[in-house]
Every structure is written in C-alpha cells, then in structure tokens.
Design a protein around this motif. Structure first.
Motif, mmCIF file in Angstrom:
data_model
loop_
_atom_site.group_PDB
_atom_site.id
_atom_site.type_symbol
_atom_site.label_atom_id
_atom_site.label_comp_id
_atom_site.label_asym_id
_atom_site.label_seq_id
_atom_site.Cartn_x
_atom_site.Cartn_y
_atom_site.Cartn_z
ATOM 1 N N THR A 1 -89.748 -18.647 -26.261
ATOM 2 C CA THR A 1 -90.453 -19.653 -27.061
ATOM 3 C C THR A 1 -91.805 -20.010 -26.489
ATOM 4 O OG1 THR A 1 -89.458 -21.490 -25.842
ATOM 5 C CG2 THR A 1 -88.230 -20.642 -27.745
ATOM 6 N N TYR B 1 -92.770 -32.939 -23.832
ATOM 7 C CA TYR B 1 -91.690 -33.906 -23.999
ATOM 8 C C TYR B 1 -90.529 -33.582 -23.068
ATOM 9 C CZ TYR B 1 -93.962 -33.992 -28.654
ATOM 10 O OH TYR B 1 -94.868 -34.044 -29.692
ATOM 11 N N TYR C 1 -86.468 -34.232 -23.316
ATOM 12 C CA TYR C 1 -85.323 -34.695 -24.081
ATOM 13 C C TYR C 1 -84.073 -34.525 -23.242
ATOM 14 C CZ TYR C 1 -87.496 -35.063 -28.753
ATOM 15 O OH TYR C 1 -88.244 -35.439 -29.852
ATOM 16 N N LEU D 1 -80.088 -35.295 -29.579
ATOM 17 C CA LEU D 1 -81.104 -35.143 -28.550
ATOM 18 C C LEU D 1 -81.815 -36.485 -28.398
ATOM 19 C CD1 LEU D 1 -80.637 -32.101 -29.373
ATOM 20 C CD2 LEU D 1 -83.015 -31.755 -28.710
ATOM 21 N N LEU E 1 -84.860 -38.615 -26.837
ATOM 22 C CA LEU E 1 -86.201 -38.530 -26.261
ATOM 23 C C LEU E 1 -86.290 -39.402 -25.024
ATOM 24 C CD1 LEU E 1 -89.139 -37.536 -26.581
ATOM 25 C CD2 LEU E 1 -89.572 -39.680 -27.797
ATOM 26 N N LEU F 1 -83.956 -30.953 -21.689
ATOM 27 C CA LEU F 1 -84.792 -30.023 -22.437
ATOM 28 C C LEU F 1 -86.247 -30.463 -22.408
ATOM 29 C CD1 LEU F 1 -82.433 -29.671 -25.505
ATOM 30 C CD2 LEU F 1 -83.096 -27.774 -24.036
ATOM 31 N N LEU G 1 -97.734 -36.398 -34.330
ATOM 32 C CA LEU G 1 -97.463 -35.045 -34.791
ATOM 33 C C LEU G 1 -98.257 -34.783 -36.059
ATOM 34 C CD1 LEU G 1 -93.599 -34.926 -34.352
ATOM 35 C CD2 LEU G 1 -95.242 -33.603 -33.066
ATOM 36 N N ASN H 1 -96.241 -31.106 -40.821
ATOM 37 C CA ASN H 1 -95.592 -29.798 -40.741
ATOM 38 C C ASN H 1 -95.604 -29.226 -39.326
ATOM 39 O OD1 ASN H 1 -95.202 -29.910 -43.507
ATOM 40 N ND2 ASN H 1 -97.106 -28.837 -43.924
ATOM 41 N N GLU H 2 -95.727 -30.081 -38.339
ATOM 42 C CA GLU H 2 -95.710 -29.596 -36.974
ATOM 43 C C GLU H 2 -94.276 -29.540 -36.457
ATOM 44 O OE1 GLU H 2 -98.209 -31.786 -34.448
ATOM 45 O OE2 GLU H 2 -98.004 -30.397 -32.775
ATOM 46 N N LYS H 3 -94.040 -28.635 -35.535
ATOM 47 C CA LYS H 3 -92.711 -28.549 -34.958
ATOM 48 C C LYS H 3 -92.808 -28.468 -33.447
ATOM 49 C CE LYS H 3 -92.664 -23.596 -36.068
ATOM 50 N NZ LYS H 3 -93.735 -23.562 -37.086
ATOM 51 N N LEU H 4 -91.676 -28.739 -32.805
ATOM 52 C CA LEU H 4 -91.593 -28.674 -31.364
ATOM 53 C C LEU H 4 -91.022 -27.327 -30.943
ATOM 54 C CD1 LEU H 4 -91.986 -31.735 -31.685
ATOM 55 C CD2 LEU H 4 -90.260 -32.068 -29.920
ATOM 56 N N PHE H 5 -91.502 -26.847 -29.810
ATOM 57 C CA PHE H 5 -90.988 -25.634 -29.206
ATOM 58 C C PHE H 5 -90.260 -26.034 -27.924
ATOM 59 C CE2 PHE H 5 -93.116 -22.348 -31.717
ATOM 60 C CZ PHE H 5 -94.054 -23.116 -32.387
ATOM 61 N N PHE H 6 -89.017 -25.611 -27.800
ATOM 62 C CA PHE H 6 -88.184 -26.027 -26.678
ATOM 63 C C PHE H 6 -88.024 -24.922 -25.651
ATOM 64 C CE2 PHE H 6 -86.345 -30.121 -27.800
ATOM 65 C CZ PHE H 6 -86.585 -30.205 -29.158
ATOM 66 N N GLY H 7 -87.856 -25.339 -24.396
ATOM 67 C CA GLY H 7 -87.399 -24.444 -23.357
ATOM 68 C C GLY H 7 -85.890 -24.297 -23.421
ATOM 69 N N SER H 8 -85.348 -23.490 -22.508
ATOM 70 C CA SER H 8 -83.906 -23.228 -22.501
ATOM 71 C C SER H 8 -83.107 -24.358 -21.864
ATOM 72 C CB SER H 8 -83.610 -21.917 -21.768
ATOM 73 O OG SER H 8 -84.196 -20.836 -22.464
#
Lengths: 112, 118
Positions: free
Chosen positions: B2, B33, B35, B43, B45, B90, B101, B104-111
């Motif tokens: 990601t 962020y 989480y 989730l 915040l 996360l 935001l 139409n924005e989105k978040l990209f997460f790590g593992s």
C-alpha cells in the motif's frame, strides 16, 4: 459514541451466491462512505466508496447502495468467491472531517 | 503493497518496558494517522498529524506518545502500558488538505503492529 454500526459480526455464504453486508450511521453530516477489506495479518485496503450525491456505485463484482433517508448503506458482492473471505469495514466522513469513522467490521466466510 | 510500511509486525512487551512503533509512507501524503484495532471493535482513531502538526489527540492516555518528525515518518512511543492496551496498531496516511479530508479521499493503511502487553 459509535457513529457507524455494523450489526452483523459475521456472514457465511456459499461460493457463487450473493453476499450482502449492511452498515448504519447516525451522523447526518456524513457525506462520503467507504468499504475496506482486511485479511488476517494485513492492514485494511480500500474496496469501494460512494458519495452522498449518489445512491449506487458499482465496481465489478462489488456494488454499494446508499439510502440517505434511512442512514443505511450496503455492500453487495456478486458472485462471492473464496478470496472474498475477509473482514469488511464500513467507514464514513463528513465535509470537515480529517478522519474516517469506522464500524466494527463484518467477517465474511465464503464456503466452497 | 500500500505504500505504508510499519515495523515491527509483532511486539511483546512487559508493563515496565519502553518501545516504539514506526511508520513510513512513500506516497507523498500530508497526513498520517494512528488507529487502534481491538478484537470485534471499530477502528479507533488515536492521533492525526497533518503537515507534521498534531491536529487531533483522541483522548489517548499519556502512556502513548506520538512523534512526527516529517511528513513521511510517524512514531508511537509506548511506556508503562497495560494488558488492555494489547491490540493491532495501524498507521495510515492520506493526501489531506488544510486539516480536512478532500472529497472522495481515502486512507491507505500499513499492515499494522500486533502488540501484546504482558
């Protein structure tokens, strides 16, 4: 105060059938809604979204429906495949939010 | 992949330990962020940094201390944690505008880092 609720913690469906996941929200200011998919040991990944000016958005096998008057959205997966087995999170944000509010997730199991 | 990398993937620590979680994003985003995900819960915040400035501390106990040295790196320093702090932590990033935001924005997460406090 949980503003996004997924009342079904789990869903089991046979391969090839439709999966329907539901999500309810309480904040009438929310205008953007997303679904995330999460596999074990991985972070959530974006699946599909819808803005409040629409009532349906489709992307391949995935369709999200929004009913603003009922403050309800749903995700349809047709046909369901074994690789769809995961946890699905509903999320929402409002016009001045810098964060997403998430539901507790629904675990989908697709049976072969 | 990601574009958001978290280390370590797993962490076991005692209540008297001090440890740090690291997050790095390669997406050129402006907001990062933390989480927390506990089993069967939404989730939650914890912290938001926008342009390296902390814009939200979501009533998180002081035993969690975030640090954002630049827009690509985010740390979560942990000390004197409690067993109930055991969870998946996360990190996420987004393009973000001036504190909000974009449409139409989105978040990209790590593992995530799976943390166990003994």
């Amino acid at each position: 105060d949980q503003q996004v609720k997924q009342n079904s913690p789990s869903l089991s469906v046979q391969e090839g059938r439709i999966s329907i996941l539901n999500c309810d929200y309480t904040n009438s200011m929310f205008d953007y809604f997303l679904w995330y998919k999460k596999y074990p040991a991985e972070g959530p990944t974006f699946l599909i979204s819808i803005s409040s000016i629409k009532d349906k958005n489709e992307d391949g096998r995935f369709t999200v429906f929004l009913n603003k008057s009922a403050k309800h959205l749903s995700l349809h997966i047709v046909p369901s495949q074994p690789g769809d087995s995961a946890v699905y999170f509903c999320a929402a944000s409002g016009p001045n939010d810098y964060k997403l509010s998430f539901g507790a997730g629904t675990t989908v199991t697709v049976r072969a | 992949e990601t574009g958001v990398t978290q280390t370590p993937r797993h962490l076991v620590m005692g209540m008297t330990n001090k440890k740090s979680l690291k997050c790095e994003q390669h997406l050129g985003h402006n907001a990062m962020y933390w989480y927390k995900q506990s089993a069967k819960k939404p989730l939650e915040l914890m912290f938001v940094y926008n342009f390296k400035e902390q814009t939200e501390n979501n009533s998180v106990p002081s035993r969690f201390s975030p640090e954002c040295p630049n827009s690509s790196h985010l740390f979560l320093h942990l000390h004197t944690l409690q067993p109930e702090d055991s969870a998946l932590y996360l990190c996420a990033s987004s393009q973000a505008g001036q504190g909000a935001l974009k449409t139409n924005e989105k978040l990209f997460f790590g593992s995530g880092t799976q943390l166990s406090v003994l």
